[in-house]
Design an enzyme around this catalytic site. Structure first.
Site, PDB file in Angstrom:
ATOM      1  CG  ASN A 149      -0.385  -0.119   2.489  1.00  0.00           C
ATOM      2  OD1 ASN A 149       0.505  -0.940   2.701  1.00  0.00           O
ATOM      3  ND2 ASN A 149      -0.795   0.705   3.412  1.00  0.00           N
ATOM      4  CD  GLU A 245       5.468  -0.655  12.626  1.00  0.00           C
ATOM      5  OE1 GLU A 245       4.335  -0.157  12.757  1.00  0.00           O
ATOM      6  OE2 GLU A 245       6.387  -0.460  13.439  1.00  0.00           O
ATOM      7  CB  CYS A 279      -1.682   0.412   8.464  1.00  0.00           C
ATOM      8  SG  CYS A 279      -0.427   1.697   8.460  1.00  0.00           S
TER       9      CYS A 279
HETATM   10  P1  NAP Z   1       0.304  -9.104   3.380  1.00  0.00           P
HETATM   11  O1  NAP Z   1      -0.549  -9.875   2.471  1.00  0.00           O
HETATM   12  O2  NAP Z   1       0.446  -9.535   4.781  1.00  0.00           O
HETATM   13  O3  NAP Z   1       1.746  -9.046   2.664  1.00  0.00           O
HETATM   14  C1  NAP Z   1       2.800  -8.267   3.170  1.00  0.00           C
HETATM   15  C2  NAP Z   1       4.110  -8.837   2.715  1.00  0.00           C
HETATM   16  O4  NAP Z   1       4.290 -10.105   3.347  1.00  0.00           O
HETATM   17  C3  NAP Z   1       4.204  -9.094   1.205  1.00  0.00           C
HETATM   18  O5  NAP Z   1       5.509  -8.826   0.770  1.00  0.00           O
HETATM   19  C4  NAP Z   1       3.897 -10.580   1.119  1.00  0.00           C
HETATM   20  O6  NAP Z   1       4.420 -11.202  -0.019  1.00  0.00           O
HETATM   21  C5  NAP Z   1       4.606 -11.058   2.355  1.00  0.00           C
HETATM   22  N1  NAP Z   1       4.191 -12.371   2.819  1.00  0.00           N
HETATM   23  C6  NAP Z   1       2.965 -12.928   2.766  1.00  0.00           C
HETATM   24  N2  NAP Z   1       2.998 -14.172   3.308  1.00  0.00           N
HETATM   25  C7  NAP Z   1       4.266 -14.382   3.711  1.00  0.00           C
HETATM   26  C8  NAP Z   1       4.946 -15.468   4.336  1.00  0.00           C
HETATM   27  N3  NAP Z   1       4.313 -16.601   4.660  1.00  0.00           N
HETATM   28  N4  NAP Z   1       6.252 -15.344   4.603  1.00  0.00           N
HETATM   29  C9  NAP Z   1       6.908 -14.210   4.283  1.00  0.00           C
HETATM   30  N5  NAP Z   1       6.339 -13.161   3.682  1.00  0.00           N
HETATM   31  C10 NAP Z   1       5.027 -13.238   3.408  1.00  0.00           C
HETATM   32  O7  NAP Z   1      -0.146  -7.574   3.433  1.00  0.00           O
HETATM   33  P2  NAP Z   1      -0.546  -6.594   2.256  1.00  0.00           P
HETATM   34  O8  NAP Z   1      -1.873  -7.003   1.728  1.00  0.00           O
HETATM   35  O9  NAP Z   1       0.591  -6.397   1.303  1.00  0.00           O
HETATM   36  O10 NAP Z   1      -0.673  -5.232   3.089  1.00  0.00           O
HETATM   37  C11 NAP Z   1      -1.810  -4.914   3.794  1.00  0.00           C
HETATM   38  C12 NAP Z   1      -1.624  -5.121   5.281  1.00  0.00           C
HETATM   39  O11 NAP Z   1      -0.470  -4.443   5.734  1.00  0.00           O
HETATM   40  C13 NAP Z   1      -2.781  -4.511   6.061  1.00  0.00           C
HETATM   41  O12 NAP Z   1      -3.177  -5.385   7.099  1.00  0.00           O
HETATM   42  C14 NAP Z   1      -2.198  -3.239   6.629  1.00  0.00           C
HETATM   43  O13 NAP Z   1      -2.827  -2.760   7.786  1.00  0.00           O
HETATM   44  C15 NAP Z   1      -0.789  -3.658   6.870  1.00  0.00           C
HETATM   45  N6  NAP Z   1       0.071  -2.477   6.944  1.00  0.00           N
HETATM   46  C16 NAP Z   1       0.554  -2.075   8.157  1.00  0.00           C
HETATM   47  C17 NAP Z   1       1.327  -0.925   8.248  1.00  0.00           C
HETATM   48  C18 NAP Z   1       1.882  -0.466   9.552  1.00  0.00           C
HETATM   49  O14 NAP Z   1       2.836   0.312   9.539  1.00  0.00           O
HETATM   50  N7  NAP Z   1       1.351  -0.899  10.700  1.00  0.00           N
HETATM   51  C19 NAP Z   1       1.604  -0.189   7.108  1.00  0.00           C
HETATM   52  C20 NAP Z   1       1.075  -0.637   5.896  1.00  0.00           C
HETATM   53  C21 NAP Z   1       0.319  -1.772   5.815  1.00  0.00           C
HETATM   54  P3  NAP Z   1       3.508 -11.430  -1.333  1.00  0.00           P
HETATM   55  O15 NAP Z   1       3.154 -10.062  -1.781  1.00  0.00           O
HETATM   56  O16 NAP Z   1       4.439 -12.149  -2.244  1.00  0.00           O
HETATM   57  O17 NAP Z   1       2.339 -12.228  -0.899  1.00  0.00           O
END
Ligand code: NAP
Length: 473
Positions: A149, A245, A279
């Site tokens: 994002n 995060e 987020c």
């Molecule tokens: P996501 O699906 O959890 O993916 C995040 C990252 O993790 C991607 O690079 C993904 O790779 C990787 N990943 C997924 N499964 C994994 C595994 N088993 N082992 C290692 N890496 C893995 O999240 P998203 O949809 O990209 O982002 C949305 C989420 O991020 C929301 O929940 C949002 O709240 C959170 N977020 C939090 C913050 C904060 O600072 N607190 C900031 C921004 C976003 P792939 O893309 O290859 O699946």
């Protein structure tokens, strides 16, 4: 684009397509890394650390200052990449690119403030003849896993402090938005970052994640993403440091004495920034009953003015969600809430990946849009009468990243600041306000540890004590 392993930009036959979610056109491809590539990344990062740990603070800072300059000079190019591969409009993307310049610059500045302290050895009998101190040393290989994002600035939040601290890094960007991250790494290399200080491995998290996360050569995982992936990573990590995060369901209280125009404008923007894929995006608005109807009218009026559509047009306020599948998920969650009694005040419609900015009321507590992180352009309005109950409601879910309150009463503001259970409370701003150098992170399922450059540097370094025994002193 290619991935960076052992100092070489490499391609692979198996590819991941990067598409523009607005029109589904393929913008580019990146290699889909294999398990052999994971091993190369790990081994090269270990070699890289032997170099980075010996770099002077001056050299690290100069590389980061130069990186910031390169991004600043090519701000439009970075903004276009962010906007095309992700959900952001071109205006939102420009803001992210300029924040990235700040993030990298602050990382350079913080590298000069990695400080230690002397230790009062004589504070316990037996220590009279001892003198010494501690200094903070780089932690080692940092594995940075980033979400879609904020495809540039959230990567900068990991690479900037990791390099500032003297670590080597393996970056695994989100598979849907890897291009901005790769461009950032190109800028770092152009700025003089040594070969092997950084590896970029592009590949599906569920395929290459486990061997990266569980490897003992990785000394810290810095993860930003969803709770489910976070839980999985934590279960595989073994004994190493983890920074997380994660998501939230950001609550905002609008008290009866609030500046209504400010609250409406700030919360509409906070609800629909990046099509709600944020987020700290506003999800739950707890509005004092005395002003509920007036707030609602203005909120819906302003939402209805939002122009949604082509991200590359200057006038567009909100673009598509990251995929059509995500837009369908949000649609089904809204439909579920409606079937349980919620009322759609505006929005609730979908065209492909475009989900209209949606405002709901009468949302029951068991609806997913209430109790889960929506991560889409919807917001719920709830009337509240009592501050204690509003705070209890805000605290009732298992997240706690940022919370906010609009009020002109300092007592109300202080009470909220002290009693809201989260990583930060914004007063007279929506939850969607972050300065990149502030400590940022959450409690409960919103995360572990803090980012924000000074704070990331603490997490990415370890204190080492040096003690001189001086018997002849
Ligand atoms: P996501 O699906 O959890 O993916 C995040 C990252 O993790 C991607 O690079 C993904 O790779 C990787 N990943 C997924 N499964 C994994 C595994 N088993 N082992 C290692 N890496 C893995 O999240 P998203 O949809 O990209 O982002 C949305 C989420 O991020 C929301 O929940 C949002 O709240 C959170 N977020 C939090 C913050 C904060 O600072 N607190 C900031 C921004 C976003 P792939 O893309 O290859 O699946």
């Amino acid at each position: 684009m290619k991935m960076l392993l052992n100092g070489q930009w490499v391609d692979r036959e198996e590819k991941i397509e990067v598409t523009d979610p607005y029109d589904n056109s393929v913008i580019d491809t990146v290699p889909s890394a294999s398990l052999d590539d994971v091993e190369t990344a790990l081994a090269s990062a270990v070699k890289g650390f032997e170099t980075t740990r010996r770099m002077t603070v001056y050299d690290r800072a100069q590389i980061l200052y130069k990186t910031a300059e390169i991004i600043s000079d090519r701000l439009d190019e970075f903004a276009i990449t962010i906007a095309r591969e992700g959900s952001k409009t071109i205006r939102e993307a420009r803001k992210e690119a300029s924040r990235c310049v700040n993030t990298i610059t602050c990382s350079a500045e913080e590298s000069k403030r990695i400080l230690g302290e002397t230790i009062p050895w004589d504070s316990f009998p037996g220590g009279e003849k001892r003198r010494g101190y501690y200094y903070r040393f780089p932690i080692g290989v940092v594995l940075a896993i980033t979400p879609f994002n904020d495809p540039l600035n959230l990567v900068a939040h990991k690479l900037g402090p990791a390099i500032a601290a003297g670590n080597s890094v393996i970056l695994k960007p989100a598979s849907v938005t890897p291009l901005s991250a790769i461009k950032l790494v190109e800028a770092m290399l152009e700025a003089g970052l040594p070969e092997n200080a950084i590896q970029v491995i592009t590949g599906i998290g569920s395929k290459i994640g486990d061997p990266l996360v569980s490897d003992e050569r990785v000394r810290m995982i810095s993860f930003t993403g969803g709770v489910e992936a976070g839980k999985h990573i934590a279960s595989k990590a073994g004994i190493k440091k983890i920074g997380m995060e994660l998501g939230s369901d950001s609550p905002v209280i609008v008290w009866k004495d609030a500046d209504l125009a400010l609250a409406v404008e700030s919360c509409v923007s906070g609800s629909f920034w990046a099509a709600g894929q944020n987020c700290i995006g506003v999800q739950r608005l707890l509005i004092h009953r005395d002003i509920y109807d007036e707030f609602k009218t203005h909120f819906v009026e302003l939402t209805n003015k939002y122009k949604i559509g082509d991200k590359m047009k200057e006038e567009t306020d909100m673009g598509p969600m990251i995929t059509e599948a995500e837009a369908k998920r949000v649609e089904s969650w809204v439909n579920e809430a409606v079937s349980k009694g919620a009322k759609v005040l505006t929005g609730g419609t979908r065209t492909g990946a475009l989900y209209a900015p949606t405002v709901l009321e009468h949302v029951p507590p068991d609806a997913a849009v209430h109790c889960e992180e929506v991560f889409g352009p919807t917001v719920n309005l709830y009337p509240v009468d009592d501050l204690d109950k509003a705070i209890a409601e805000a605290n009732s879910l298992p997240y706690g990243l940022l919370a906010a309150i609009f009020t002109s009463n300092v007592d109300v503001a202080f009470k909220a600041a002290y009693e809201l259970d989260c990583g930060g409370v914004m007063i007279n701003d929506s939850t969607d306000y972050r300065l990149d150098s502030m400590p940022f992170g959450g409690v409960k399922y919103s995360g572990l540890g803090r980012e924000g450059l000074k704070f990331s540097l603490q997490e990415m370094t370890e204190p080492k004590v040096v003690c001189f025994n001086l018997p002849n002193m």
